[in-house]
Motif scaffolding. Structure first.
Motif, short mmCIF file in Angstrom:
data_model
loop_
_atom_site.label_atom_id
_atom_site.label_comp_id
_atom_site.label_asym_id
_atom_site.label_seq_id
_atom_site.Cartn_x
_atom_site.Cartn_y
_atom_site.Cartn_z
N GLU A 1 90.35 32.53 55.65
CA GLU A 1 89.94 32.70 54.26
C GLU A 1 89.22 34.03 54.13
O GLU A 1 88.41 34.38 54.99
N LEU A 2 89.52 34.77 53.08
CA LEU A 2 88.85 36.05 52.82
C LEU A 2 88.05 35.91 51.54
O LEU A 2 88.60 35.56 50.49
N GLU A 3 86.75 36.18 51.63
CA GLU A 3 85.86 36.00 50.50
C GLU A 3 85.56 37.34 49.84
O GLU A 3 85.22 38.31 50.51
N VAL A 4 85.68 37.36 48.52
CA VAL A 4 85.38 38.57 47.74
C VAL A 4 84.40 38.21 46.64
O VAL A 4 84.34 37.05 46.19
N THR A 5 83.64 39.18 46.20
CA THR A 5 82.72 38.97 45.09
C THR A 5 83.33 39.57 43.83
O THR A 5 84.33 40.29 43.86
N GLU A 6 82.68 39.28 42.71
CA GLU A 6 83.18 39.75 41.42
C GLU A 6 83.32 41.28 41.35
O GLU A 6 84.13 41.79 40.57
N SER A 7 82.56 42.01 42.16
CA SER A 7 82.61 43.47 42.12
C SER A 7 83.99 44.00 42.45
O SER A 7 84.37 45.10 42.04
N VAL A 8 84.78 43.22 43.20
CA VAL A 8 86.16 43.62 43.50
C VAL A 8 86.98 43.71 42.22
O VAL A 8 87.91 44.52 42.11
N LEU A 9 86.63 42.90 41.21
CA LEU A 9 87.39 42.86 39.97
C LEU A 9 86.81 43.79 38.90
O LEU A 9 87.43 44.01 37.86
N LEU A 10 85.62 44.33 39.17
CA LEU A 10 84.97 45.18 38.17
C LEU A 10 85.55 46.59 38.14
O LEU A 10 85.62 47.22 37.09
N GLN A 11 85.94 47.11 39.31
CA GLN A 11 86.45 48.48 39.40
C GLN A 11 87.79 48.49 40.12
O GLN A 11 88.06 47.63 40.97
N ILE B 1 92.27 33.16 49.35
CA ILE B 1 91.36 34.13 48.76
C ILE B 1 90.29 33.38 47.98
O ILE B 1 90.59 32.55 47.12
N VAL B 2 89.04 33.67 48.31
CA VAL B 2 87.90 32.91 47.78
C VAL B 2 87.02 33.82 46.93
O VAL B 2 86.68 34.95 47.35
N LEU B 3 86.64 33.36 45.74
CA LEU B 3 85.70 34.08 44.90
C LEU B 3 84.30 33.60 45.23
O LEU B 3 83.97 32.43 45.04
N ASP B 4 83.47 34.51 45.73
CA ASP B 4 82.13 34.16 46.21
C ASP B 4 81.08 34.37 45.11
O ASP B 4 81.26 35.19 44.20
N ASP B 5 79.98 33.65 45.22
CA ASP B 5 78.81 33.82 44.35
C ASP B 5 79.15 33.72 42.86
O ASP B 5 78.60 34.45 42.04
N PHE B 6 80.03 32.82 42.51
CA PHE B 6 80.42 32.71 41.10
C PHE B 6 79.30 32.08 40.29
O PHE B 6 78.69 31.11 40.70
N GLY B 7 79.06 32.65 39.11
CA GLY B 7 78.10 32.06 38.19
C GLY B 7 76.88 32.90 37.89
O GLY B 7 76.11 32.58 36.99
N THR B 8 76.69 33.99 38.64
CA THR B 8 75.55 34.88 38.37
C THR B 8 76.08 36.31 38.23
O THR B 8 77.27 36.56 38.32
N GLY B 9 75.16 37.24 38.03
CA GLY B 9 75.58 38.64 37.89
C GLY B 9 76.44 38.82 36.65
O GLY B 9 76.10 38.38 35.55
N TYR B 10 77.60 39.44 36.83
CA TYR B 10 78.50 39.70 35.71
C TYR B 10 79.58 38.63 35.59
O TYR B 10 80.57 38.83 34.90
N SER B 11 79.42 37.54 36.31
CA SER B 11 80.48 36.53 36.37
C SER B 11 81.04 36.20 34.99
O SER B 11 80.30 35.94 34.05
#
Length: 202
Positions: free
Chosen positions: A121-131, A150-160
């Motif tokens: 499993e490869l985990e990415v954060t929302e920042s991968v989708l921002l730029q 493919i895993v979306l990490d830390d969902f629900g905070t930041g710019y989620s």
């Protein structure tokens, strides 16, 4: 920061970094079904240095590409010796996806270790989708087509944003600890976790 960066480069070259594995437990039967690989650095003079400090430094210097490849190869090699139902999760930095030949790097790590793609499993954060959205999404699709989750990490905070769930068919969504940590104590947290879980399944 510059000194830490040079020390980190030396630690990588001298194989002084470590991976620690955090278990992933299935709630229904309390069974361990996987482990998340977490990078750790025990500095000879400064002691244990938090990833929250050294990972951003590595990203600024692009050293994260080498660090990430080391972690991926080590995690795949270790996991290849585990029982066949146990998966391993490895974090990917946006810098790795942008700056490295990520798909070929992952293919090599799997081939050299003998680990089946469906156990990674490869985990990415929302920042991968921002730029660099389209470029990054192309890489994620290619990795997913190999059989990797493919895993979306830390969902629900930041710019989620819920639009992320439309951008890419993530195999898993990890709800941020800000909600999960107080799940048993606050009704609001339970409501949010329940809603996101239902949304993800749908």
């Amino acid at each position: 920061r510059r000194i830490l960066m040079e020390d980190l480069r030396e630690a990588l070259a001298s194989d002084r970094l470590e991976l620690h594995y955090q278990p992933v437990v299935r709630v229904e039967d309390n069974m361990v079904i996987g482990f998340e690989a977490l990078m750790r650095w025990d500095h000879p003079d400064r002691g244990s240095i938090s990833p929250a400090l050294f990972i951003p430094i590595a990203e600024e210097s692009n050293l994260i590409i080498q660090l990430g490849e080391w972690a991926l190869r080590r995690a795949c090699r270790d996991a290849a010796g585990w029982p066949s139902h146990i998966r391993v999760a490895v974090n990917l930095s946006p810098v790795q996806i942008r700056g490295g030949d990520m798909v070929e790097t992952v293919k090599r790590a799997l081939k050299d270790s003998g680990l089946p793609a469906n156990r990674l499993e490869l985990e990415v954060t929302e920042s991968v989708l921002l730029q660099h959205n389209e470029q990054n999404l192309t890489v994620l699709h290619e990795l997913q087509n190999l059989g990797i989750a493919i895993v979306l990490d830390d969902f629900g905070t930041g710019y989620s944003s819920l639009s992320y769930l439309l951008s890419f068919p993530f195999d898993k969504i990890k709800i941020d600890r800000a909600f999960v940590g107080e799940l048993a104590l606050r009704n609001e947290c339970a409501a949010i976790v329940s809603a996101v879980s239902g949304l993800a399944r749908s």
